[in-house]
Scaffold this active site. Structure first.
Site, PDB file in Angstrom:
ATOM      1  N   PHE A  78       0.850  -1.200   0.000  1.00 31.99           N
ATOM      2  CA  PHE A  78       0.000   0.000   0.000  1.00 31.99           C
ATOM      3  C   PHE A  78       0.883   1.246   0.000  1.00 31.99           C
ATOM      4  CE2 PHE A  78       0.718   1.470   4.347  1.00 31.99           C
ATOM      5  CZ  PHE A  78       1.260   0.336   4.933  1.00 31.99           C
ATOM      6  N   PHE A  80       2.223   3.938   2.029  1.00 33.53           N
ATOM      7  CA  PHE A  80       3.525   3.543   1.487  1.00 33.53           C
ATOM      8  C   PHE A  80       4.157   2.533   2.440  1.00 33.53           C
ATOM      9  CE2 PHE A  80       2.639   7.869   0.133  1.00 33.53           C
ATOM     10  CZ  PHE A  80       2.744   7.741  -1.245  1.00 33.53           C
TER      11      PHE A  80
HETATM   12 CU1  CUA Z   1       4.961   1.674  -3.815  1.00 33.24          CU
HETATM   13 CU2  CUA Z   1       6.561   2.806  -5.066  1.00 33.24          CU
END
Ligand code: CUA
Length: 160
Positions: A78, A80
């Site tokens: 996802f 981050f």
């Molecule tokens: Cu997740 Cu680049």
């Protein structure tokens, strides 16, 4: 001239044999790499409603499961990061990763292996690998996915 035609035929035959020889060499090389590096070609393992990745099914509960003598991991990539945040495996056991994304396109690359999977929202990627050396393996995203892309890193731990 008949003589010259034969020379041309011989020349062509040599090139055809050379071409076939190269094809054979490449096939053997690819086979060798698959055997020695592990056949970790990612495959599509089905589709999923990206809007429900976080709330329904296996990916709503990201985890590593031990199934018999192997592992199965359900992973969310996802923005981050990755879930589960930590994964541990015993060396020498096959691990099958299932990976998907609830938001945008990411990737799942495990350093020092040939695992490198494109992760597309709505698609489930599957890849199997047997870790032969204990240690920490960094995981990185190498598809640009937004401002936090460079920080989208994780690691997995292979225990002796
Ligand atoms: Cu997740 Cu680049």
């Amino acid at each position: 001239m008949e003589h010259n035609e034969h020379v041309v035929e011989r020349y062509e035959r040599a090139w055809i044999l050379f071409g076939l020889g190269m094809v054979t060499v490449f096939i053997i090389l690819i086979g060798y790499m698959m055997l020695t590096m592990g056949n970790t070609n990612p495959v599509g393992a089905g589709r999923i409603d990206a809007t429900k990745v976080r709330t329904e099914g296996d990916f709503a509960n990201p985890r590593v499961e031990q199934v018999g003598n192997e592992y199965v991991a359900y992973i969310q990539a996802f923005a981050f990061g990755y879930l589960p945040a930590e994964m541990r495996f015993k060396v020498g056991k096959k691990v099958t990763f299932y990976i998907t994304s609830p938001d945008v396109q990411h990737s799942f690359q495990v350093h020092n292996t040939n695992i490198n999977v494109q992760v597309i929202p709505g698609e489930i990627a599957m890849v199997s690998h047997t870790f032969t050396r204990p240690g920490e393996y960094p995981i990185i995203c190498n598809e640009y996915c937004g401002l936090g892309h460079a920080n989208m890193i994780s690691k997995l731990i292979v225990e002796p």
